[in-house]
Design a protein around this motif. Structure first.
Motif, PDB file in Angstrom:
ATOM      1  N   ARG A  38      -9.509   0.145  10.429  1.00  0.00           N
ATOM      2  CA  ARG A  38      -8.758   1.022  11.336  1.00  0.00           C
ATOM      3  C   ARG A  38      -7.610   1.202   9.953  1.00  0.00           C
ATOM      4  O   ARG A  38      -6.803  -0.033   9.212  1.00  0.00           O
ATOM      5  CB  ARG A  38      -8.303   0.181  12.459  1.00  0.00           C
ATOM      6  CG  ARG A  38      -6.856  -0.878  12.958  1.00  0.00           C
ATOM      7  CD  ARG A  38      -7.020  -0.912  14.178  1.00  0.00           C
ATOM      8  NE  ARG A  38      -6.142  -1.965  14.046  1.00  0.00           N
ATOM      9  CZ  ARG A  38      -5.842  -2.155  15.645  1.00  0.00           C
ATOM     10  NH1 ARG A  38      -6.532  -1.865  16.794  1.00  0.00           N
ATOM     11  NH2 ARG A  38      -5.036  -3.438  15.800  1.00  0.00           N
ATOM     12  N   VAL A  93      -6.689   5.732  12.192  1.00  0.00           N
ATOM     13  CA  VAL A  93      -7.277   6.072  11.968  1.00  0.00           C
ATOM     14  C   VAL A  93      -8.250   5.411  11.660  1.00  0.00           C
ATOM     15  O   VAL A  93      -8.149   4.381  11.239  1.00  0.00           O
ATOM     16  CB  VAL A  93      -7.596   6.768  11.366  1.00  0.00           C
ATOM     17  CG1 VAL A  93      -8.457   7.378  10.232  1.00  0.00           C
ATOM     18  CG2 VAL A  93      -6.085   7.926  11.113  1.00  0.00           C
ATOM     19  N   TYR A  95     -12.157   3.965  10.902  1.00  0.00           N
ATOM     20  CA  TYR A  95     -13.475   3.845   9.816  1.00  0.00           C
ATOM     21  C   TYR A  95     -14.307   2.498  10.131  1.00  0.00           C
ATOM     22  O   TYR A  95     -14.685   1.960  10.265  1.00  0.00           O
ATOM     23  CB  TYR A  95     -12.777   3.850   8.247  1.00  0.00           C
ATOM     24  CG  TYR A  95     -11.246   4.699   8.670  1.00  0.00           C
ATOM     25  CD1 TYR A  95     -10.228   3.946   7.934  1.00  0.00           C
ATOM     26  CD2 TYR A  95     -11.815   5.821   7.606  1.00  0.00           C
ATOM     27  CE1 TYR A  95      -8.892   4.766   7.806  1.00  0.00           C
ATOM     28  CE2 TYR A  95     -10.415   6.634   7.225  1.00  0.00           C
ATOM     29  CZ  TYR A  95      -9.565   5.950   7.084  1.00  0.00           C
ATOM     30  OH  TYR A  95      -8.463   7.198   7.196  1.00  0.00           O
ATOM     31  N   GLY A 113     -13.488   9.099   9.670  1.00  0.00           N
ATOM     32  CA  GLY A 113     -12.664   8.042  10.057  1.00  0.00           C
ATOM     33  C   GLY A 113     -12.740   8.841  11.471  1.00  0.00           C
ATOM     34  O   GLY A 113     -12.774  10.364  11.302  1.00  0.00           O
ATOM     35  N   THR A 114     -11.795   8.086  12.148  1.00  0.00           N
ATOM     36  CA  THR A 114     -12.225   8.878  13.391  1.00  0.00           C
ATOM     37  C   THR A 114     -10.481   8.428  14.360  1.00  0.00           C
ATOM     38  O   THR A 114     -10.073   8.028  13.864  1.00  0.00           O
ATOM     39  CB  THR A 114     -13.251   9.035  14.932  1.00  0.00           C
ATOM     40  OG1 THR A 114     -12.626   9.685  15.900  1.00  0.00           O
ATOM     41  CG2 THR A 114     -13.044   7.358  14.964  1.00  0.00           C
ATOM     42  N   GLN A 115      -9.871   9.466  14.347  1.00  0.00           N
ATOM     43  CA  GLN A 115      -8.566   9.726  15.323  1.00  0.00           C
ATOM     44  C   GLN A 115      -8.622   8.967  16.607  1.00  0.00           C
ATOM     45  O   GLN A 115      -9.268   9.185  17.457  1.00  0.00           O
ATOM     46  CB  GLN A 115      -7.040  10.316  15.020  1.00  0.00           C
ATOM     47  CG  GLN A 115      -6.028   9.892  15.864  1.00  0.00           C
ATOM     48  CD  GLN A 115      -4.849   9.839  14.547  1.00  0.00           C
ATOM     49  OE1 GLN A 115      -5.173   9.625  13.356  1.00  0.00           O
ATOM     50  NE2 GLN A 115      -3.867   8.183  15.378  1.00  0.00           N
TER      51      GLN A 115
END
Length: 120
Positions: A38, A93, A95, A113-115
């Motif tokens: 992250r 974010v 990863y 990535g995702t928030q």
């Protein structure tokens, strides 16, 4: 071509839970080391969790031990990160990473990535 796609991020209140998923393609999933990292705004990317050697070894950062659980579904080429008791400092974010070396210390392939945002 190796592809990693994260999903499951979002906004959650402190104390809540989220489950991140990473769909992998283009690599021999069962033999690969898989990791979650992250990066928070203004900070360097940091290790969160990893599964290595066909799931025999699972490691976590001290900051998430007891709250996060990483798992893998080799039949579906998925890895998950179950995040419970979330704190505002978990905002980042997230990863997904993979490497063909089952004991890799560094990872070759990365997702976009995702928030994850945790409100206080």
């Amino acid at each position: 071509q190796v592809r990693l796609v994260e999903s499951g991020g979002g906004l959650v209140q402190a104390g809540g839970s989220l489950r991140l998923s990473c769909a992998a393609s283009g690599l021999t999933f069962g033999n690969s080391a898989m990791g979650w990292f992250r990066q928070a705004p203004g900070k360097e990317r940091e290790f969160v969790a990893a599964i290595k050697w066909r799931g025999v070894f699972t490691t976590y950062a001290d900051s998430v031990k007891g709250r996060f659980t990483m798992s893998r579904d080799s039949a579906r080429n998925l890895t998950h990160l179950q995040m419970n008791s979330l704190k505002p400092e978990d905002t980042a974010v997230y990863y997904c990473a993979a490497d063909p070396n089952p004991l890799a210390a560094k990872y070759t392939y990365w997702g976009q990535g995702t928030q994850v945002t945790v409100s206080s």
